[in-house]
Design an enzyme around this catalytic site. Sequence first.
Site, PDB file in Angstrom:
ATOM      1  N   TYR A  43       0.837  -1.202   0.000  1.00 20.70           N
ATOM      2  CA  TYR A  43       0.000   0.000   0.000  1.00 20.70           C
ATOM      3  C   TYR A  43       0.875   1.257   0.000  1.00 20.70           C
ATOM      4  O   TYR A  43       0.634   2.194  -0.786  1.00 20.70           O
ATOM      5  CB  TYR A  43      -0.929   0.026   1.213  1.00 20.70           C
ATOM      6  CG  TYR A  43      -1.670   1.332   1.320  1.00 20.70           C
ATOM      7  CD1 TYR A  43      -2.753   1.602   0.476  1.00 20.70           C
ATOM      8  CD2 TYR A  43      -1.274   2.324   2.216  1.00 20.70           C
ATOM      9  CE1 TYR A  43      -3.412   2.830   0.529  1.00 20.70           C
ATOM     10  CE2 TYR A  43      -1.926   3.543   2.279  1.00 20.70           C
ATOM     11  CZ  TYR A  43      -2.991   3.794   1.437  1.00 20.70           C
ATOM     12  OH  TYR A  43      -3.629   5.001   1.471  1.00 20.70           O
TER      13      TYR A  43
ATOM     14  N   ARG B  95       1.783   8.758  12.708  1.00 16.10           N
ATOM     15  CA  ARG B  95       1.415  10.011  13.390  1.00 16.10           C
ATOM     16  C   ARG B  95      -0.084  10.275  13.364  1.00 16.10           C
ATOM     17  O   ARG B  95      -0.648  10.836  14.310  1.00 16.10           O
ATOM     18  CB  ARG B  95       2.165  11.167  12.718  1.00 16.10           C
ATOM     19  CG  ARG B  95       1.907  12.538  13.310  1.00 16.10           C
ATOM     20  CD  ARG B  95       2.312  13.612  12.330  1.00 16.10           C
ATOM     21  NE  ARG B  95       1.525  13.522  11.098  1.00 16.10           N
ATOM     22  CZ  ARG B  95       1.877  14.094   9.945  1.00 16.10           C
ATOM     23  NH1 ARG B  95       3.004  14.767   9.854  1.00 16.10           N
ATOM     24  NH2 ARG B  95       1.098  13.966   8.883  1.00 16.10           N
TER      25      ARG B  95
ATOM     26  N   ARG C 158     -10.693   4.985   8.126  1.00 16.98           N
ATOM     27  CA  ARG C 158      -9.876   4.218   7.185  1.00 16.98           C
ATOM     28  C   ARG C 158      -8.503   4.106   7.801  1.00 16.98           C
ATOM     29  O   ARG C 158      -7.806   5.101   7.991  1.00 16.98           O
ATOM     30  CB  ARG C 158      -9.779   4.937   5.830  1.00 16.98           C
ATOM     31  CG  ARG C 158     -11.001   4.737   4.949  1.00 16.98           C
ATOM     32  CD  ARG C 158     -10.608   4.783   3.477  1.00 16.98           C
ATOM     33  NE  ARG C 158      -9.839   3.604   3.103  1.00 16.98           N
ATOM     34  CZ  ARG C 158      -8.913   3.598   2.140  1.00 16.98           C
ATOM     35  NH1 ARG C 158      -8.637   4.689   1.474  1.00 16.98           N
ATOM     36  NH2 ARG C 158      -8.261   2.491   1.852  1.00 16.98           N
TER      37      ARG C 158
ATOM     38  N   PHE D  52      15.182  19.804  -1.691  1.00 13.97           N
ATOM     39  CA  PHE D  52      13.807  19.372  -1.911  1.00 13.97           C
ATOM     40  C   PHE D  52      13.584  17.965  -1.362  1.00 13.97           C
ATOM     41  O   PHE D  52      12.540  17.671  -0.767  1.00 13.97           O
ATOM     42  CB  PHE D  52      13.495  19.415  -3.412  1.00 13.97           C
ATOM     43  CG  PHE D  52      12.155  18.860  -3.783  1.00 13.97           C
ATOM     44  CD1 PHE D  52      11.018  19.636  -3.689  1.00 13.97           C
ATOM     45  CD2 PHE D  52      12.031  17.553  -4.227  1.00 13.97           C
ATOM     46  CE1 PHE D  52       9.775  19.125  -4.029  1.00 13.97           C
ATOM     47  CE2 PHE D  52      10.798  17.026  -4.569  1.00 13.97           C
ATOM     48  CZ  PHE D  52       9.660  17.823  -4.472  1.00 13.97           C
TER      49      PHE D  52
END
Length: 403
Positions: free
Chosen positions: A164, A208, A221, A281
């Site tokens: 997932y 978290r 969910r 980034f």
Amino acid sequence: MGALSRPEEVLALVKLRVAAGQIKRQIPPEEHWAFGYSMLQKVSRSFALVIQQLPPQLRNAVCIFYLVLRALDTVEDDTSIPTEVKVPILQEFYRHIYNRDWHFSCGTNHYRVLMDNFHHVSTAFLELGQGYQKAIEEITRRMGAGMAKFICKEVETVDDYDEYCHYVAGLVGYGLSRLFYATGTEDLAPDSLSNSMGLFLQKTNIIRDYLEDINEIPRSRMFWPREIWSKYADKLEDFKYEENSEKAVQCLNDLVTNALIHAEECLQYMSALKGHAIFRFCAIPQIMAIGTCALCYNNVHVFRGVVKMRRGLTARIIDETNSMADVYTSFYEFSSLIESKIDDNDPNAALTRRRVDSIKQTCKSSGLVKRRGYHLDKSPYRPMLIMIVLLLVAILFGVLYTK
């Protein structure tokens, strides 16, 4: 005092505030690009700040890539959409990005605005170079298919969990690596390393966000794998209740330990980057992830409310992350913080120590670790010192805004 209770974070907060103001003044005039960059600031302020430092063409591609995937995620997250409606949208989303007339109203707040005005995102997408378009299309297609699969499937095993997270974040790592490569300035990173970059961020967010996700309306969910949480409770929602705090924290620590397995591959990925803007980034979110793991580890407040890093510490990380020495130092210090919180009675204490020690050894072997001092606890500074620093900040603000 809040975020200003630490003098070493005050200047970083000032710099962040000034940089945010500069970004607002740099929003392009074209309506679709103005919408894209304005929306980016609303759905992810820290991301918007770092993305502005990328070269122009890559900046536009990453901005649109992020908004496309944020829209796709909004569809997935909206539990009010019937499965028979949601699944086809997820599977076909990669086609919709080519259609200036397509939109689908869902989500809440800024996310609903994004979905209602998705034609601006499509218009901007169609102005990107072909290489960027194909990379975004491919990742959107694969991610949508993976999300659709897990709409109809629970996260049962650790393998399910990894799968997932691959679909919703590892593929983002793939896509960004391809966008970086398309600039001609970066080598194409191995998929395994790109995947770990995404998995580390995603697993940290899943850990978290326990309370927010379990309380989702109209129905929750959850993505904590049953293979892990069932060792500590009969039902996942049991962790919300105070009488189950000990088992809840043990499960939490198990999940943080699982996430840490990706840290060393993240370090390997970042060490191969060449461009300073691309490096920042990539590096800033990873440091935020290891910091959040340190904050969440052995912390029962994950099950009581919102747990996140102070704005001042976030500002300091953004300001100070400029080289691999900074990354190694941050990973070393946050790993040390996790180590200091390990309870010998925790069922996974030995495994957590091994994972943390391995990360620290990787950082030390680089020869680049410095002394910085990131703290997640209360400020050690006295009120008088804080007041002096605040006075200096007020003077600095005056100087900056008169220029």
